[in-house]
Scaffold this active site. Structure first.
Site, mmCIF file in Angstrom:
data_model
loop_
_atom_site.group_PDB
_atom_site.id
_atom_site.type_symbol
_atom_site.label_atom_id
_atom_site.label_comp_id
_atom_site.label_asym_id
_atom_site.label_seq_id
_atom_site.Cartn_x
_atom_site.Cartn_y
_atom_site.Cartn_z
ATOM 1 N N ASP A 129 -4.351 2.994 -4.235
ATOM 2 C CA ASP A 129 -2.951 2.934 -3.799
ATOM 3 C C ASP A 129 -2.543 1.528 -3.404
ATOM 4 O O ASP A 129 -1.510 1.341 -2.742
ATOM 5 C CB ASP A 129 -2.734 3.892 -2.629
ATOM 6 C CG ASP A 129 -3.715 3.630 -1.482
ATOM 7 O OD1 ASP A 129 -4.532 2.685 -1.598
ATOM 8 O OD2 ASP A 129 -3.663 4.381 -0.482
ATOM 9 N N ASP A 154 0.847 -1.184 0.000
ATOM 10 C CA ASP A 154 0.000 0.000 0.000
ATOM 11 C C ASP A 154 0.880 1.231 0.000
ATOM 12 O O ASP A 154 1.854 1.315 0.768
ATOM 13 C CB ASP A 154 -0.910 0.003 1.230
ATOM 14 C CG ASP A 154 -1.998 1.051 1.115
ATOM 15 O OD1 ASP A 154 -3.078 0.717 0.609
ATOM 16 O OD2 ASP A 154 -1.750 2.195 1.540
ATOM 17 N N LEU A 155 0.604 2.169 -0.878
ATOM 18 C CA LEU A 155 1.392 3.401 -1.001
ATOM 19 C C LEU A 155 0.891 4.389 0.045
ATOM 20 O O LEU A 155 -0.262 4.823 0.001
ATOM 21 C CB LEU A 155 1.241 3.976 -2.414
ATOM 22 C CG LEU A 155 2.246 5.036 -2.851
ATOM 23 C CD1 LEU A 155 3.658 4.493 -2.831
ATOM 24 C CD2 LEU A 155 1.900 5.499 -4.261
#
Length: 997
Positions: free
Chosen positions: A738, A695-696
């Site tokens: 994301d 996950d960004l």
């Protein structure tokens, strides 16, 4: 009865009939010897041309006159006088006067009598004419080309003409059907029912039926039945006209056969096609269009003959307007449209093309819809006879006209008058002869070929055709049969003719040719390349579209055989799809493999193939349909093929395949591919399998502060970092937003941890390179040792692990992202270098003078550094604009305190001063923004910052304004104290400035 000037004398003076009063004188033996005129009236004087004195000489003069003029011998009156009858009368013909008289003898005293001569010539003439009329009407009936019958109320045929006898198939002219009762004659069952209805209702009826006589003759007949009334107004029978319309029905049948033939041609194409007339009524539609229209309405029904907006109720007004433009301009219109039919969307390319008549006017519009997502005793009898024949005359559907030997019109029925556009009165007043309605070119021909025969005696002409001219000058075709009516000899005095308007029949005949021409135009301008071969394999039709595709003109290919039509496609002579359509199943099977995809449905073949020589060697991927063509007897006469270039569709299909499994932003696999691989690998032998969830971090903050452009950039960067850190056999996909996921086939926990460490190292290496934005990725992993574990559950465990990691490191990551945003803001302040440092210095000095506590001093120092944090979301074109801002730009600029407040609330390090950042542009008098606070409701830190920020802004150069000196800036502060600024803080700041080292 001596004449006295009394009332009776006056009556004889004015009566219109000739009157004389005489005396017979007798001799001694009692025999009449003299005749003396005692009196006469003016009417007798006018008749003889003499007065009373002319006959004064006595017997000889008056007696001679009566004998000469009236054939009346006065001696013959004596018996009447001797009988002493007061009144006697008889009818007397007077050849010398060419008149008929009724002679009345009145006797008032012995030897005295009166004679009254009443002229009855007119009555005698009328009775004669009525007899002559009946004879003529009999001839009219017998020679009429339309069958006519008079049937009484019992159903007996009392009279029928020769045409009716012929229609019902009598083997000889002597044999008639007069003995037949229509009501009980089975072959006339339908006609009898119509006659009974006419008698019952007293109103005419019309019907058509097929009739087969007992002599074997078959005909299609049209009946028109009208009631006949006697002089009392009661129905005495019916007049029925019978017309053989077999020829018309045959024409209609041939027209329908031609329509069916061409519909087969049109139905061979895969596109819906219809033709509308100028009233936007559908006159022709192929099977595909019926299917489309029935889908639109939800009801399976015939649409030919219906208005277009009924067949397609969802058509917008602009499409209807397009049809009207084509009829006005004559130009075709090609449009692309999106239509919804029963919850299904169709994208169509519609070609609307004009069809011209022989005068160059647009008569119809052809529409091809291509789906691109894959309409009265003697007198009474004479009167009844006259009524009967008059009914025939008046009620005939054909025009009937009677002319004399000078060709002047004597009589004309309503149908003839209506045909020419004149009333009977107008024809009578303008009676220059029948030739006034005939074009000049027909005069000599009709004189030499028709009238020369009729003038010689009784007879009739053969049926011939010519033209008549209407009142408005319009010419129309007619079919005529003329008859002569001899009068007491061989020289004919009258002629009559039956005239039939054959415009409708001519139009039907011309329609056969017109339909052929229209359908050929339709195929000629058909958007798909189309050609036709005969049963010998020779080209008989080659339209414009295939000329463009192959570069071969129709003049060069029409009539050619031996597979020459395959050369433009393959560069060699060989059977192609149109040839396969003519083959039997056994012959077809070995050749079907020449096509990438081929289907056979009854008479139609459809196939796809790549042809290398099309478009002058460029090649193309083509889809074609081919069908057999058969005649009315079912014999194969050739085949037709339509072709469509589907190269773009094939290429787009490849692109769609790629896009269906790839994320367009990062180029990674998408969620659909990821889920497909999960299902595939679940049944594979690649265990252990590890799944990493990634996950960004901070993407929402970056999108909210710096915009989605920077957010997309950080997504691409994160995708690159993940791609660099995994192996070629691993599967990396962007799941959404994301989120990313990595499938590691044949990888256990230890090896997967190495890959996670490698990802962290790559992220750190990127951040050490002094990048503009801080990159942070949260990771979690889970492993399936064998197929007993669901990979979907494994992915869920990895996702849960990733979220635990994110929660643990969230605070630190957010702080790092905020710092990178502040660094970005600092770079935007390069025009006023040191602005934040100068603000911090002055603000701290004022805060100490005011005696603020330690927490306020800390907040003041931090506010001086980050108060313009929200400007990170403002475009550089606004921040550094060389000139005043527009109203719209100023509105955007005023949003930066709220943006900065939101960003600060996201960081634990800045959350304590988020309220100060929100209020740092409020003014002392309440004219600031965004809340409009005033006075001490504004935090003291914000009031201090407002004074210092204004001073520094005025004394530093800006793109839109020159810098002021210190004195000018101080004067401006003093002027705005109490409005923009807190006046006390202005005093403190001026004191600080005076004591600067």
């Amino acid at each position: 009865m001596s004449r006295k000037k009394d009332i009776y004398g006056l009556i004889t003076e004015i009566m219109p009939d000739p009157f004389i009063y005489c005396q017979v004188q007798y001799d001694k033996e009692g025999s009449p010897s003299k005749l003396a005129l005692l009196d006469s009236n003016p009417a007798f004087a006018r008749l003889t041309g003499c007065d009373d004195h002319a006959f004064a000489s006595g017997v000889s003069c008056l007696a001679a006159f009566l004998l000469e003029k009236f054939y009346l011998d006065w001696w013959e009156l004596c018996p009447y006088l001797a009988a002493n009858s007061p009144v006697s009368k008889w009818e007397q013909h007077c050849p010398a006067l060419f008149r008929w008289y009724e002679v009345l003898v009145l006797q008032d005293q012995p030897g005295h009598f009166a004679l009254i001569f009443r002229d009855i010539t007119a009555m005698k003439t009328k009775l004669g004419q009525m007899g002559e009329t009946e004879t003529k009407l009999h001839d009219l009936l017998d020679y009429a080309p339309t069958g006519m019958m008079y049937i009484n109320t019992r159903g007996d045929i009392e009279q029928m003409n020769q045409c009716a006898v012929s229609i019902y198939g009598s083997p000889s002219q002597e044999a008639t059907m007069d003995h037949i009762n229509v009501f009980s004659y089975p072959p006339l069952h339908k006609a009898a029912r119509a006659m009974k209805e006419c008698i019952a209702k007293g109103a005419g009826t019309t019907h058509e039926e097929f009739y087969r006589s007992k002599w074997g003759k078959s005909s299609f007949l049209r009946y028109k039945t009208n009631p006949v009334f006697d002089y009392r107004g009661e129905i005495s029978g019916v007049i029925t006209t019978v017309e053989d319309i077999s020829e018309q029905k045959e024409l209609e049948r041939k027209l329908q056969e031609n329509m069916d033939y061409y519909l087969k041609l049109l139905n061979s194409t895969h596109d819906p096609l219809h033709v509308v007339d100028q009233n936007l009524q559908i006159v022709l539609a192929n099977e595909q269009f019926h299917i489309l229209a029935n889908q639109a309405s939800g009801i399976s029904t015939e649409i030919t003959g219906k208005p277009l907006d009924i067949a397609f109720p969802f058509l917008p007004q602009n499409v209807i307007d397009e049809y009207h433009r084509i009829f006005n301009s004559g130009h075709a219109i090609i449009t692309e449209e999106c239509i919804d039919i029963r919850n299904k969307t169709y994208y169509t390319e519609t070609t609307k093309s004009p069809v011209f008549d022989d005068k160059g006017r647009v008569s119809h519009v052809t529409t091809v819809i291509r789906v691109i997502n894959d309409r009265k005793e003697t007198e009474e009898a004479l009167r009844v006879s006259e009524v009967r024949y008059r009914t025939l005359f008046e009620g005939s559907r054909d025009g009937i006209v009677v002319v004399d030997h000078k060709r002047k019109i004597v009589a004309a029925n309503p149908a003839f008058c209506e045909m020419l556009g004149y009333s009977r009165q107008e024809l009578s007043q303008k009676n220059k002869g029948i030739y006034q309605f005939t074009p000049l070119k027909w005069w000599k021909w009709e004189r030499d070929n028709v009238w020369s025969q009729l003038l010689t005696g009784h007879g009739c002409s053969s049926i011939y055709q010519k033209e008549y001219m209407k009142r408005d000058g319009q010419l129309f075709p007619v079919e005529i049969q003329a008859y002569s009516m001899p009068d007491n000899g061989t020289q004919a005095r009258y002629f009559w003719a039956v005239v039939r308007n054959i415009s409708e029949r001519k139009q039907s005949e011309e329609s056969l040719l017109e339909v052929n021409r229209h359908l050929e135009q339709i195929l000629e301008f058909f958007p798909d390349p189309t050609f036709v071969i005969d049963d010998q394999g020779k080209v008989v039709f080659w339209n414009q579209a295939i000329e463009q595709m192959t570069g071969v003109a129709k003049d060069e290919i029409i009539g050619r055989g031996d597979y020459e039509y395959s050369l433009p496609f393959y560069g060699k002579r060989r059977p192609i799809l149109i040839d396969l359509a003519l083959l039997s199943n056994e012959e077809y099977e070995p050749l079907k493999n020449q096509y990438d995809c081929i289907t056979r449905e009854e008479n139609r073949l459809s196939g796809e193939v790549n042809v290398p020589k099309t478009y002058k060697g460029k090649g193309a991927y083509l889809w074609g349909t081919a069908s057999k063509l058969v005649d009315l007897n079912g014999n194969i006469i050739g085949a037709i093929e339509s072709i469509r270039d589907i190269t773009d569709r094939i290429e787009n299909a490849k692109k769609l395949t790629y896009l269906s499994f790839h994320d367009p932003l990062t180029g990674l696999y998408n969620r659909a591919f990821f889920e497909t691989e999960i299902k595939r690998l679940q049944k594979s032998h690649h265990y252990p399998i590890t799944i990493i969830s990634a996950d960004l971090d901070g993407l929402k903050m970056i999108n909210d502060t710096l915009g989605h452009y920077m957010g997309d950039a950080i997504l691409k960067l994160g995708a690159d970092v993940l791609r660099q850190s995994i192996r070629g056999s691993d599967i990396l996909a962007r799941i959404g937003g994301d989120e990313f996921a990595i499938i590691l086939p044949g990888t256990g926990e230890a090896a997967s941890q190495d890959i996670i460490n490698r990802i962290h190292s790559t992220v750190k290496r990127y951040n050490r390179q002094d990048q503009e934005l801080h990159l942070s990725i949260s990771l979690g992993a889970a492993t399936a040792l064998n197929a007993t574990v669901s990979l979907e559950e494994v992915y869920k465990k990895a996702d849960d692990c990733m979220y635990r990691y994110k929660m643990h490191h969230e605070t630190g990551n957010r702080s790092k992202i905020i710092k990178s945003l502040l660094a970005t803001l600092s770079e935007k302040d390069h025009v006023t270098g040191g602005h934040a440092e100068r603000l911090a210095y002055y603000c701290m000095a004022i805060s100490r003078e005011l005696g603020l506590n330690a927490q306020q001093l800390n907040n003041m120092a931090l506010l001086a550094q980050v108060h313009d944090l929200g400007k990170a979301e403002i475009s550089d074109s606004i921040l550094f604009k060389n000139g005043p801002l527009t109203e719209e730009e100023w509105t955007l600029m005023q949003q930066h305190p709220e943006k900065g407040h939101r960003m600060a609330m996201a960081s634990p390090d800045l959350a304590g001063i988020a309220d100060l950042i929100l209020k740092h542009h409020e003014r002392w008098d309440g004219s600031g923004y965004p809340l409009g606070l005033k006075g001490t409701a504004i935090p003291v830190e914000c009031r201090i910052l407002a004074v210092v920020d204004a001073f520094d802004t005025m004394t530093q150069p800006r793109p839109y304004n020159q810098a002021k000196n210190s004195g000018e800036a101080v004067a401006e502060l003093k002027r705005c104290a109490g409005t923009y600024f807190d006046p006390h803080i202005v005093e403190v700041f001026l004191h600080v400035l005076e004591n600067l080292p």
